[in-house]
Write a protein that holds these residues in place. Structure first.
Motif, PDB file in Angstrom:
ATOM      1  N   ILE A   6      -4.244  24.062 -15.163  1.00  0.00           N
ATOM      2  CA  ILE A   6      -5.579  24.964 -15.527  1.00  0.00           C
ATOM      3  C   ILE A   6      -6.596  24.593 -14.680  1.00  0.00           C
ATOM      4  O   ILE A   6      -7.499  25.383 -14.187  1.00  0.00           O
ATOM      5  CB  ILE A   6      -5.748  25.092 -17.046  1.00  0.00           C
ATOM      6  N   GLY A   7      -6.892  23.379 -14.722  1.00  0.00           N
ATOM      7  CA  GLY A   7      -8.198  22.633 -13.961  1.00  0.00           C
ATOM      8  C   GLY A   7      -7.819  22.362 -12.515  1.00  0.00           C
ATOM      9  O   GLY A   7      -8.935  22.079 -11.843  1.00  0.00           O
ATOM     10  N   SER A   8      -6.825  22.533 -12.071  1.00  0.00           N
ATOM     11  CA  SER A   8      -6.222  22.012 -10.723  1.00  0.00           C
ATOM     12  C   SER A   8      -6.659  23.187  -9.678  1.00  0.00           C
ATOM     13  O   SER A   8      -6.460  24.495  -9.900  1.00  0.00           O
ATOM     14  CB  SER A   8      -4.746  21.771 -10.555  1.00  0.00           C
ATOM     15  N   PRO A   9      -6.649  22.671  -8.286  1.00  0.00           N
ATOM     16  CA  PRO A   9      -6.848  23.699  -7.286  1.00  0.00           C
ATOM     17  C   PRO A   9      -5.637  24.422  -6.797  1.00  0.00           C
ATOM     18  O   PRO A   9      -4.512  23.883  -7.277  1.00  0.00           O
ATOM     19  CB  PRO A   9      -7.593  22.814  -6.320  1.00  0.00           C
ATOM     20  N   SER A  64      12.271  20.758 -13.048  1.00  0.00           N
ATOM     21  CA  SER A  64      11.349  22.016 -12.809  1.00  0.00           C
ATOM     22  C   SER A  64      10.474  21.621 -11.462  1.00  0.00           C
ATOM     23  O   SER A  64       9.724  20.688 -11.455  1.00  0.00           O
ATOM     24  CB  SER A  64      10.475  22.579 -13.787  1.00  0.00           C
ATOM     25  N   ARG A  65      10.054  22.462 -10.731  1.00  0.00           N
ATOM     26  CA  ARG A  65       9.145  22.181  -9.402  1.00  0.00           C
ATOM     27  C   ARG A  65       8.344  23.543  -9.082  1.00  0.00           C
ATOM     28  O   ARG A  65       9.013  24.617  -9.234  1.00  0.00           O
ATOM     29  CB  ARG A  65       9.868  21.582  -8.144  1.00  0.00           C
ATOM     30  N   GLY A  66       7.086  23.332  -8.938  1.00  0.00           N
ATOM     31  CA  GLY A  66       6.188  24.594  -9.001  1.00  0.00           C
ATOM     32  C   GLY A  66       4.933  24.285  -8.307  1.00  0.00           C
ATOM     33  O   GLY A  66       4.736  23.055  -7.678  1.00  0.00           O
ATOM     34  N   GLU A  67       4.124  25.383  -8.137  1.00  0.00           N
ATOM     35  CA  GLU A  67       2.771  25.061  -7.713  1.00  0.00           C
ATOM     36  C   GLU A  67       1.732  26.119  -8.324  1.00  0.00           C
ATOM     37  O   GLU A  67       2.174  26.842  -9.053  1.00  0.00           O
ATOM     38  CB  GLU A  67       2.946  25.462  -6.235  1.00  0.00           C
ATOM     39  N   VAL A  68       0.639  25.660  -8.355  1.00  0.00           N
ATOM     40  CA  VAL A  68      -0.552  26.649  -8.847  1.00  0.00           C
ATOM     41  C   VAL A  68      -0.823  27.650  -7.718  1.00  0.00           C
ATOM     42  O   VAL A  68      -0.988  27.399  -6.742  1.00  0.00           O
ATOM     43  CB  VAL A  68      -1.719  25.769  -9.261  1.00  0.00           C
ATOM     44  N   VAL A  71      -5.601  31.087 -13.614  1.00  0.00           N
ATOM     45  CA  VAL A  71      -4.418  30.232 -13.039  1.00  0.00           C
ATOM     46  C   VAL A  71      -3.123  31.039 -13.241  1.00  0.00           C
ATOM     47  O   VAL A  71      -2.795  31.447 -14.318  1.00  0.00           O
ATOM     48  CB  VAL A  71      -4.357  28.782 -13.702  1.00  0.00           C
ATOM     49  N   ARG A  72      -2.223  30.929 -12.425  1.00  0.00           N
ATOM     50  CA  ARG A  72      -1.039  31.282 -12.382  1.00  0.00           C
ATOM     51  C   ARG A  72      -0.122  30.298 -11.508  1.00  0.00           C
ATOM     52  O   ARG A  72      -0.344  29.659 -10.523  1.00  0.00           O
ATOM     53  CB  ARG A  72      -0.822  32.793 -11.787  1.00  0.00           C
ATOM     54  N   MET A  73       1.227  30.002 -12.162  1.00  0.00           N
ATOM     55  CA  MET A  73       2.072  28.874 -12.156  1.00  0.00           C
ATOM     56  C   MET A  73       3.308  29.862 -11.553  1.00  0.00           C
ATOM     57  O   MET A  73       3.838  30.681 -12.145  1.00  0.00           O
ATOM     58  CB  MET A  73       2.286  27.917 -12.842  1.00  0.00           C
ATOM     59  N   ILE A  74       3.912  29.279 -10.212  1.00  0.00           N
ATOM     60  CA  ILE A  74       5.188  29.745  -9.883  1.00  0.00           C
ATOM     61  C   ILE A  74       6.168  28.612  -9.611  1.00  0.00           C
ATOM     62  O   ILE A  74       5.558  27.427  -9.208  1.00  0.00           O
ATOM     63  CB  ILE A  74       5.300  30.767  -8.852  1.00  0.00           C
TER      64      ILE A  74
END
Length: 474
Positions: free
Chosen positions: A210-213, A236-240, A248-251
């Motif tokens: 949530i606080g990540s770029p 699981s692997r993803g990015e912000v 924030v959304r993560m996929i």
């Protein structure tokens, strides 16, 4: 003289707005819409005013599980509970047609609350942007992504911490033990099935995200406790990703690694007689190749996820080339994992299948092969695969209108050395190098790893490139 001020006709102002707007009461009943909204959704005020939004725009029965009523309602209720606007990700929400049936449409709705004098939310303004055209254009890339995920047993997901909206492929439901369409639009039921010992770490990663770029990479592995009591292991692997408003959304992707964990346990518990040690060595080598293949496949999936966000054709092409290079290496480890011999790659079978991978696009040039029965170690097979990938890909890209075949051969010479050759009769670009600087450097580097000699010719007779190298490292 007394001037009487006429009351402002806000309804008329709303109808004349150039943007599509829908006005909802707090109970999600429609009270008004702009003319632009009505044109966009092919509805009239009589069709929708006084009706609940999910009743006025019902779910398409032919697209159950795809049309996303659930996330839409979650977004609206989130606005009511927080008093803050919410921008949704792209959702499919089909529009009922006057003559029957539905028109497929994709949207990015923005929901904005309107409070009364007492601060209580009285209305929600919906501003839905129609993004159907851009989504349809990207379908080919999405299809390639789904095929890549399916081939690697990967499941895709998208998560929004602010609202708990949880969008995923059907494979995710299967991994968590849910029947298709029964898991609901939010992540809470899925978090409930995570192993309690792993849930703290997963929540910690979500909170840090949530606080990540934007584009921060996320890595987390955990266990799923199925209703039967069985344990399933996933990686699981993803990015912000951040929306235009900064939310924030993560996929990402999920991979079932339960079988890997079972093999680890089997190896650790094996009785180590001399014969069993030899068998265990083969199992271990197969496991190593499987692990390397899985890890590289996650890299490919991450690259594809990032490529979907690119608009520059040159950048997209660069990503596609990078993906093809990694897949050439993956193919070696996949062949080793799927065969009984974990030390040698059957080059006839391997290169034939690699050529099929490279030429599977519609209209692509065919490749004819002439390959001796040759087995190479992993350290020799990988450089050969990268060289073949680079040279074939460049020939295919540079001569798309040519219907002649490209020829690939791998022969054993009288001296015992091997000769890899790629040629065709196309002289397009005669006098120009056939590879980019990076591609040329890769080929030269791989030839050097083989202790080989690389030669390339392009003249009026056509193209020919070859590498002569020893079967084993000297």
């Amino acid at each position: 003289m007394t001037v009487t001020q006429r009351p402002t006709d806000f309804a008329a102002i709303l109808r004349g707005m150039p943007q599509p707007y829908l006005i909802l009461r707090a109970d999600l009943t429609i009270v008004g819409a702009s003319e632009s909204y009505l044109r966009l959704t092919e509805r009239t005020l009589d069709d929708i005013v006084g009706r609940h939004i999910l009743e006025a725009f019902p779910e398409n029965p032919d697209a159950v599980g795809t049309v996303e009523q659930g996330p839409l309602e979650v977004s609206l209720r989130h606005v009511l509970s927080t008093g803050k606007p919410h921008e949704m990700a792209v959702i499919q929400y089909d529009i009922p047609q006057p003559g029957g049936g539905f028109a497929q449409r994709f949207w990015t709705p923005v929901h904005t609350p309107v409070a009364g004098g007492d601060g209580v939310i009285e209305y929600i303004i919906q501003n839905p942007m129609d993004v159907t055209e851009s989504v349809v254009k990207s379908r080919e890339a999405d299809a390639r992504l789904r095929v890549a995920h399916h081939a690697a047993d990967l499941a895709s997901w998208e998560y929004e911490p602010e609202t708990d909206i949880w969008r995923r492929s059907h494979s995710v439901d299967e991994l968590f033990g849910f029947e298709p369409g029964t898991g609901g639009p939010v992540a809470a039921p899925y978090f409930d099935r995570m192993h309690p010992d792993d849930l703290v770490a997963v929540n910690s990663i979500v909170q840090s995200a949530i606080g990540s770029p934007d584009l921060t990479v996320l890595n987390f592995d955990y266990r799923i406790v199925l209703p039967s009591g069985d344990i399933r292991y996933v990686a699981s692997r993803g990015e912000v990703l951040r929306t235009s408003s900064g939310a924030v959304r993560m996929i990402g992707v999920l991979m079932d690694i339960t079988a890997d964990r079972a093999r680890e346990a089997e190896l650790s518990n094996a009785v180590k007689t001399q014969e069993e040690l030899l068998q265990q060595k083969d199992v271990l080598l197969a496991e190593v190749n499987h692990r390397v293949k899985n890890s590289l496949q996650l890299v490919v999936s991450t690259l594809r996820l990032q490529a979907r966000r690119l608009e520059n054709p040159d950048a997209v092409d660069a990503f596609e080339q990078a993906i093809a290079r990694v897949r050439a290496i993956i193919s070696v480890h996949e062949r080793l994992y799927r065969t009984e011999n974990s030390l040698s790659v059957d080059m006839a079978d391997h290169l034939t299948k690699l050529c099929l991978d490279l030429t599977n696009a519609p209209g692509s040039r065919a490749v004819t092969t002439a390959i001796d029965e040759i087995g190479l170690t992993t350290e020799r097979a990988i450089p050969v695969s990268v060289i073949v990938n680079e040279l074939l890909a460049n020939r295919i890209r540079r001569s798309k209108t040519d219907d002649t075949d490209i020829r690939l051969s791998l022969r054993e010479r009288a001296s015992g050395s091997l000769e890899l050759t790629i040629s065709d009769d196309n002289s397009a670009g005669f006098g120009k190098p056939s590879q980019s600087d990076l591609s040329a450097k890769l080929v030269a580097s791989m030839a050097a790893q083989l202790d080989g000699e690389f030669r390339e010719e392009l003249d009026e007779q056509g193209f020919r490139a070859s590498v002569i190298f020893p079967r084993e490292r000297t």
